[in-house]
Design an enzyme around this catalytic site. Sequence first.
Site, PDB file in Angstrom:
ATOM      1  N   GLU A 113      32.839  49.024  39.659  1.00 22.39           N
ATOM      2  CA  GLU A 113      32.187  47.876  38.993  1.00 22.39           C
ATOM      3  C   GLU A 113      30.681  47.789  39.251  1.00 22.39           C
ATOM      4  OE1 GLU A 113      33.645  46.164  36.665  1.00 22.39           O
ATOM      5  OE2 GLU A 113      35.805  46.339  37.044  1.00 22.39           O
ATOM      6  N   ASP A 150      35.610  46.632  45.102  1.00 21.32           N
ATOM      7  CA  ASP A 150      34.915  46.136  43.911  1.00 21.32           C
ATOM      8  C   ASP A 150      33.587  45.561  44.388  1.00 21.32           C
ATOM      9  OD1 ASP A 150      33.993  44.490  41.773  1.00 21.32           O
ATOM     10  OD2 ASP A 150      36.036  44.168  41.070  1.00 21.32           O
ATOM     11  N   ASP A 194      31.689  43.540  43.219  1.00 21.27           N
ATOM     12  CA  ASP A 194      31.503  42.096  43.017  1.00 21.27           C
ATOM     13  C   ASP A 194      32.084  41.258  44.153  1.00 21.27           C
ATOM     14  OD1 ASP A 194      34.243  41.438  42.420  1.00 21.27           O
ATOM     15  OD2 ASP A 194      33.935  41.824  40.296  1.00 21.27           O
ATOM     16  N   HIS A 234      40.822  45.784  33.511  1.00 24.45           N
ATOM     17  CA  HIS A 234      40.295  45.764  34.891  1.00 24.45           C
ATOM     18  C   HIS A 234      40.724  44.509  35.653  1.00 24.45           C
ATOM     19  CE1 HIS A 234      36.252  43.332  34.775  1.00 24.45           C
ATOM     20  NE2 HIS A 234      37.141  42.795  33.983  1.00 24.45           N
ATOM     21  N   ASP A 285      37.453  42.299  46.839  1.00 18.55           N
ATOM     22  CA  ASP A 285      37.143  41.906  45.462  1.00 18.55           C
ATOM     23  C   ASP A 285      37.002  40.386  45.403  1.00 18.55           C
ATOM     24  OD1 ASP A 285      37.133  41.706  42.596  1.00 18.55           O
ATOM     25  OD2 ASP A 285      38.604  43.315  42.419  1.00 18.55           O
ATOM     26  N   ASP A 288      42.822  40.685  40.292  1.00 13.84           N
ATOM     27  CA  ASP A 288      43.150  41.790  39.373  1.00 13.84           C
ATOM     28  C   ASP A 288      44.651  42.037  39.271  1.00 13.84           C
ATOM     29  OD1 ASP A 288      40.418  41.961  39.129  1.00 13.84           O
ATOM     30  OD2 ASP A 288      40.210  43.888  40.169  1.00 13.84           O
ATOM     31  N   HIS A 336      38.012  39.049  42.797  1.00 10.86           N
ATOM     32  CA  HIS A 336      39.123  38.797  41.875  1.00 10.86           C
ATOM     33  C   HIS A 336      40.402  39.463  42.374  1.00 10.86           C
ATOM     34  CE1 HIS A 336      35.246  39.088  39.667  1.00 10.86           C
ATOM     35  NE2 HIS A 336      35.647  37.948  39.128  1.00 10.86           N
ATOM     36  N   HIS A 385      37.356  48.655  37.364  1.00  7.61           N
ATOM     37  CA  HIS A 385      38.450  48.606  38.338  1.00  7.61           C
ATOM     38  C   HIS A 385      39.815  48.965  37.763  1.00  7.61           C
ATOM     39  CE1 HIS A 385      39.017  46.615  42.559  1.00  7.61           C
ATOM     40  NE2 HIS A 385      39.452  47.855  42.514  1.00  7.61           N
TER      41      HIS A 385
END
Length: 309
Positions: free
Chosen positions: A267, A223, A225, A135, A118, A122, A120, A95
């Site tokens: 990712e 992302d 994830d 990332h 995401d 980031d 996260h 990312h």
Amino acid sequence: HSVGIIGAPFSKGQPKDGVECAPNKLRAAGLLERLQQQCAVKDYGNLTFENVALDEPVKGSKSVRTVGSANQRLSEAVKALKRDGHTAVMLGGDHSLAIGSIHGHTAAVGPVSVVWVDAHADIHTPLTSNTGNIHGQPMSYLLYELQSKPPLPNFSWMKPCLSSRDLVYIGLRDVDPEEYIMKLLAVKAFSMTQVDQLGVAKVMEETCDYLWDSKKPIHLSYDIDAIDPSVTPATGTPAVGGLTYREGIYITEYLCQTLLSAVDMVEVNPLRGRTEDDVHSTVSTAVDLLLGCFGRRREGNHLPDYSLP
Ligand code: DIR
Ligand code: MN
Ligand code: MN
Ligand code: MN
């Protein structure tokens, strides 16, 4: 309209090998052939990246020069692809590549809105990051409000290009304490708690209401994830309690009907699955998300009835 695809086989924004294999894995899963059934597609191939020797950590952050150089190339490539008139699809890679993708998009079309899907946020700065993995930092490089100083090596080519007002997060569930900066900036965010409270349909309605005021082109940074690891386990930092397959797809179906101008798919790490099934499920979900961005309908893509024989 047409889609331009650029592969970015790059992994140095995080420590786990394999994420650089994703662009070819996504192509091998039939991404282009299936997209071509929906719209015109041009494949720009994969970028090649410079391996910077002696890339010692800078303030604890790893591979800063390598990441800076890769993102400079990616930014130029996305800018050229946008100037050719395509909707951009960037296949990562990790990312950290959102830095170059969003920068290049902005360089071609002017200010954009970003929907960041995401687990996260980031949004670490090099000073707050506890992993040193870039990332986990791209948003802090992109936001005007977080212009990181002093400057980092191999990042002088870029300037921040995104306002915190033009960012929406969806799917957050693993946000570090130091990332409270997103609260100070009042970034619009739908964590998994809000997805549970409101449902994904309301989340998307509110997302687009919020962004619609400015009518900027939309950059979707997806992302993998964000999706629950029971569906997409082959990724570097899986986080339990994520979006279902259906919620993930709904986000793309909804954004397909907006001013979607660029998409990152990042990712996906084919070396992180424990089984072939893990990898297959992750890759095919990523392909389905991209198809959803460009018109695939779960009800079927039917011709208008006046054209039936
Ligand atoms: C984690 C980011 N918070 C870090 N993890 C990410 O390294 O700072 N995983 N972005 O996708
Ligand atoms: Mn991310
Ligand atoms: Mn993530
Ligand atoms: Mn962290």
